[in-house]
Enzyme design. Structure first.
Site, PDB file in Angstrom:
ATOM      1  N   ARG A 226       0.843  -1.203   0.000  1.00 47.75           N
ATOM      2  CA  ARG A 226       0.000   0.000   0.000  1.00 47.75           C
ATOM      3  C   ARG A 226       0.876   1.250   0.000  1.00 47.75           C
ATOM      4  O   ARG A 226       2.103   1.153   0.051  1.00 47.75           O
ATOM      5  CB  ARG A 226      -0.971   0.014   1.193  1.00 47.75           C
ATOM      6  CG  ARG A 226      -0.303  -0.136   2.539  1.00 47.75           C
ATOM      7  CD  ARG A 226      -1.324  -0.554   3.616  1.00 47.75           C
ATOM      8  NE  ARG A 226      -0.657  -1.200   4.727  1.00 47.75           N
ATOM      9  CZ  ARG A 226      -0.084  -0.568   5.745  1.00 47.75           C
ATOM     10  NH1 ARG A 226      -0.120   0.751   5.801  1.00 47.75           N
ATOM     11  NH2 ARG A 226       0.534  -1.226   6.698  1.00 47.75           N
ATOM     12  N   GLY A 227       0.220   2.402  -0.070  1.00 43.39           N
ATOM     13  CA  GLY A 227       0.903   3.677   0.077  1.00 43.39           C
ATOM     14  C   GLY A 227       1.965   3.937  -0.995  1.00 43.39           C
ATOM     15  O   GLY A 227       1.798   3.610  -2.174  1.00 43.39           O
TER      16      GLY A 227
ATOM     17  N   ASP B 136       8.502  -9.985   7.344  1.00 41.20           N
ATOM     18  CA  ASP B 136       8.728  -8.850   8.236  1.00 41.20           C
ATOM     19  C   ASP B 136      10.177  -8.414   7.991  1.00 41.20           C
ATOM     20  O   ASP B 136      11.104  -9.196   8.241  1.00 41.20           O
ATOM     21  CB  ASP B 136       8.528  -9.288   9.696  1.00 41.20           C
ATOM     22  CG  ASP B 136       8.754  -8.150  10.679  1.00 41.20           C
ATOM     23  OD1 ASP B 136       9.384  -7.142  10.309  1.00 41.20           O
ATOM     24  OD2 ASP B 136       8.302  -8.273  11.831  1.00 41.20           O
TER      25      ASP B 136
ATOM     26  N   TYR C  79      11.664   7.838  14.877  1.00 36.07           N
ATOM     27  CA  TYR C  79      11.561   7.844  13.408  1.00 36.07           C
ATOM     28  C   TYR C  79      12.685   8.679  12.790  1.00 36.07           C
ATOM     29  O   TYR C  79      13.340   8.255  11.825  1.00 36.07           O
ATOM     30  CB  TYR C  79      10.190   8.420  13.049  1.00 36.07           C
ATOM     31  CG  TYR C  79       9.840   8.447  11.587  1.00 36.07           C
ATOM     32  CD1 TYR C  79       9.421   7.294  10.923  1.00 36.07           C
ATOM     33  CD2 TYR C  79       9.875   9.639  10.858  1.00 36.07           C
ATOM     34  CE1 TYR C  79       9.058   7.335   9.582  1.00 36.07           C
ATOM     35  CE2 TYR C  79       9.508   9.690   9.527  1.00 36.07           C
ATOM     36  CZ  TYR C  79       9.097   8.534   8.895  1.00 36.07           C
ATOM     37  OH  TYR C  79       8.744   8.574   7.565  1.00 36.07           O
TER      38      TYR C  79
ATOM     39  N   LYS D 184      15.575   7.390  10.272  1.00 36.18           N
ATOM     40  CA  LYS D 184      15.698   7.952   8.908  1.00 36.18           C
ATOM     41  C   LYS D 184      17.036   8.676   8.723  1.00 36.18           C
ATOM     42  O   LYS D 184      17.598   8.677   7.631  1.00 36.18           O
ATOM     43  CB  LYS D 184      14.519   8.888   8.615  1.00 36.18           C
ATOM     44  CG  LYS D 184      13.156   8.183   8.546  1.00 36.18           C
ATOM     45  CD  LYS D 184      13.084   7.185   7.408  1.00 36.18           C
ATOM     46  CE  LYS D 184      11.668   6.663   7.183  1.00 36.18           C
ATOM     47  NZ  LYS D 184      11.603   5.640   6.130  1.00 36.18           N
TER      48      LYS D 184
HETATM   49  P1  NAP Z   1       2.046   3.066   4.729  1.00 38.81           P
HETATM   50  O1  NAP Z   1       0.955   3.474   3.823  1.00 38.81           O
HETATM   51  O2  NAP Z   1       1.775   2.879   6.182  1.00 38.81           O
HETATM   52  O3  NAP Z   1       2.729   1.734   4.139  1.00 38.81           O
HETATM   53  C1  NAP Z   1       3.793   1.132   4.809  1.00 38.81           C
HETATM   54  C2  NAP Z   1       4.254  -0.068   4.014  1.00 38.81           C
HETATM   55  O4  NAP Z   1       5.349  -0.680   4.727  1.00 38.81           O
HETATM   56  C3  NAP Z   1       3.161  -1.101   3.836  1.00 38.81           C
HETATM   57  O5  NAP Z   1       3.261  -1.683   2.572  1.00 38.81           O
HETATM   58  C4  NAP Z   1       3.504  -2.117   4.916  1.00 38.81           C
HETATM   59  O6  NAP Z   1       3.060  -3.402   4.511  1.00 38.81           O
HETATM   60  C5  NAP Z   1       5.034  -2.054   4.945  1.00 38.81           C
HETATM   61  N1  NAP Z   1       5.584  -2.483   6.220  1.00 38.81           N
HETATM   62  C6  NAP Z   1       5.428  -1.909   7.432  1.00 38.81           C
HETATM   63  N2  NAP Z   1       6.061  -2.601   8.373  1.00 38.81           N
HETATM   64  C7  NAP Z   1       6.649  -3.654   7.746  1.00 38.81           C
HETATM   65  C8  NAP Z   1       7.443  -4.738   8.187  1.00 38.81           C
HETATM   66  N3  NAP Z   1       7.775  -4.897   9.476  1.00 38.81           N
HETATM   67  N4  NAP Z   1       7.877  -5.641   7.276  1.00 38.81           N
HETATM   68  C9  NAP Z   1       7.529  -5.507   5.970  1.00 38.81           C
HETATM   69  N5  NAP Z   1       6.789  -4.505   5.498  1.00 38.81           N
HETATM   70  C10 NAP Z   1       6.342  -3.581   6.380  1.00 38.81           C
HETATM   71  O7  NAP Z   1       3.237   4.126   4.703  1.00 38.81           O
HETATM   72  P2  NAP Z   1       3.773   5.070   3.534  1.00 38.81           P
HETATM   73  O8  NAP Z   1       3.324   6.443   3.852  1.00 38.81           O
HETATM   74  O9  NAP Z   1       3.476   4.500   2.210  1.00 38.81           O
HETATM   75  O10 NAP Z   1       5.326   5.016   3.836  1.00 38.81           O
HETATM   76  C11 NAP Z   1       6.260   4.346   2.998  1.00 38.81           C
HETATM   77  C12 NAP Z   1       7.649   4.877   3.324  1.00 38.81           C
HETATM   78  O11 NAP Z   1       7.684   6.274   3.088  1.00 38.81           O
HETATM   79  C13 NAP Z   1       8.046   4.678   4.776  1.00 38.81           C
HETATM   80  O12 NAP Z   1       9.406   4.337   4.856  1.00 38.81           O
HETATM   81  C14 NAP Z   1       7.811   6.050   5.385  1.00 38.81           C
HETATM   82  O13 NAP Z   1       8.621   6.254   6.511  1.00 38.81           O
HETATM   83  C15 NAP Z   1       8.189   6.934   4.223  1.00 38.81           C
HETATM   84  N6  NAP Z   1       7.635   8.285   4.309  1.00 38.81           N
HETATM   85  C16 NAP Z   1       6.296   8.507   4.305  1.00 38.81           C
HETATM   86  C17 NAP Z   1       5.830   9.810   4.394  1.00 38.81           C
HETATM   87  C18 NAP Z   1       4.365  10.142   4.382  1.00 38.81           C
HETATM   88  O14 NAP Z   1       4.031  11.320   4.568  1.00 38.81           O
HETATM   89  N7  NAP Z   1       3.466   9.184   4.163  1.00 38.81           N
HETATM   90  C19 NAP Z   1       6.737  10.878   4.487  1.00 38.81           C
HETATM   91  C20 NAP Z   1       8.096  10.612   4.486  1.00 38.81           C
HETATM   92  C21 NAP Z   1       8.539   9.311   4.390  1.00 38.81           C
HETATM   93  P3  NAP Z   1       2.419  -4.489   5.507  1.00 38.81           P
HETATM   94  O15 NAP Z   1       1.600  -3.739   6.505  1.00 38.81           O
HETATM   95  O16 NAP Z   1       1.659  -5.374   4.600  1.00 38.81           O
HETATM   96  O17 NAP Z   1       3.599  -5.161   6.120  1.00 38.81           O
END
Ligand code: NAP
Length: 234
Positions: free
Chosen positions: A12-13, A49, A141, A145
């Site tokens: 997702r995401g 994981d 976090y 990062k």
């Molecule tokens: P999200 O929608 O919560 O998606 C997180 C993804 O990571 C999901 O596919 C989840 O899949 C996977 N995940 C989480 N824990 C995991 C684990 N232990 N093992 C394997 N997979 C795992 O978050 P997102 O916003 O897309 O974020 C993606 C990346 O972008 C992250 O690194 C986040 O820190 C970074 N980011 C996001 C933002 C923002 O504003 N959204 C800003 C800066 C950086 P499952 O749940 O199926 O495991």
């Protein structure tokens, strides 16, 4: 073009959009996430994981056996467990470091073994602007990062002679599940974005696609903000 592309957290995401981007280019895309959900066209999903080093290395080995050397690895899986430091539990701290930093290292190490043998590849970490601007409630976090930047730069030097690039994409605020419960903090941050809008997942995916393309073969060890100007270049 059919490359073997591994994306962590493509269920997702942002990861889902990155996977879609490479699927549209005709690549063989493999997802590593805990759930087996993945966008249409993804060649395979492993329920892993990323904080489990053995599970990561087993999945990558199986993927290499099926799809050949990894050419692109996007280390995207991540979590938040926000809270002010004085009230942050050891579990909140450890869980975020385990997934966002340990997990990133395990995935990078597993993918790089294959890239080094093939003498080519692109590794892209999804970082954040959080460690550069300081966000209250994100000590765990931000530490994880920030660690990714050091990790990426050390790796970039280790593998440059093999024509492998290693970069970090640092998103600002992106609309995903991760940011869906930020409430008023989301509106406050959104109002500070010079380009006047929150990022879409495709804003991030396009830059990752560029870093993995032939147009970016001379970029390594870089941190690329994709934040609408929020951190003004970091
Ligand atoms: P999200 O929608 O919560 O998606 C997180 C993804 O990571 C999901 O596919 C989840 O899949 C996977 N995940 C989480 N824990 C995991 C684990 N232990 N093992 C394997 N997979 C795992 O978050 P997102 O916003 O897309 O974020 C993606 C990346 O972008 C992250 O690194 C986040 O820190 C970074 N980011 C996001 C933002 C923002 O504003 N959204 C800003 C800066 C950086 P499952 O749940 O199926 O495991």
């Amino acid at each position: 073009m059919t490359r073997h592309v591994i994306v962590t957290g493509a269920s997702r995401g942002i990861g889902e959009a990155i996977a879609r981007h490479f699927v549209e280019l005709g690549d063989s895309v493999v997802n590593l996430s805990r759930s087996l959900t993945a966008p249409p066209g993804v060649a395979k999903s492993f329920s892993v994981d990323v904080a489990d080093s053995t599970a990561v290395s087993d999945a990558v080995k199986e993927s290499v056996g099926e799809f050949g050397p990894v050419e692109v690895a996007v280390i995207n899986a991540g979590i938040t467990r926000d809270g002010l430091s004085v009230r942050m539990t050891d579990d909140q701290w450890r869980e975020v470091l385990a997934v966002n930093l340990d997990g990133a290292f395990y995935c990078a190490r597993a993918a790089l073994g294959s890239m080094i043998r093939a003498r080519r590849g692109s590794l892209v970490f999804i970082g954040s602007i959080s460690p550069f601007v300081g966000v209250a409630g994100q000590a765990n976090y931000a530490a994880a990062k920030a660690g990714l930047v050091g990790l990426a730069r050390a790796l970039a030097k280790e593998v440059a002679s093999r024509s492998i690039t290693v970069n970090v994409v640092a998103p600002g605020l992106v609309d995903t599940d991760m940011t869906s419960d930020l409430g008023v903090a989301r509106e406050t941050m959104a109002a500070m974005i010079p380009l006047g809008r929150v990022a879409t997942v495709d804003d991030i995916a396009g830059v990752v696609g560029f870093l993995a393309s032939n147009h970016a073969r001379y970029i390594t060890g870089a941190v690329i903000p994709v934040d609408g100007g929020l951190a003004m270049g970091l």
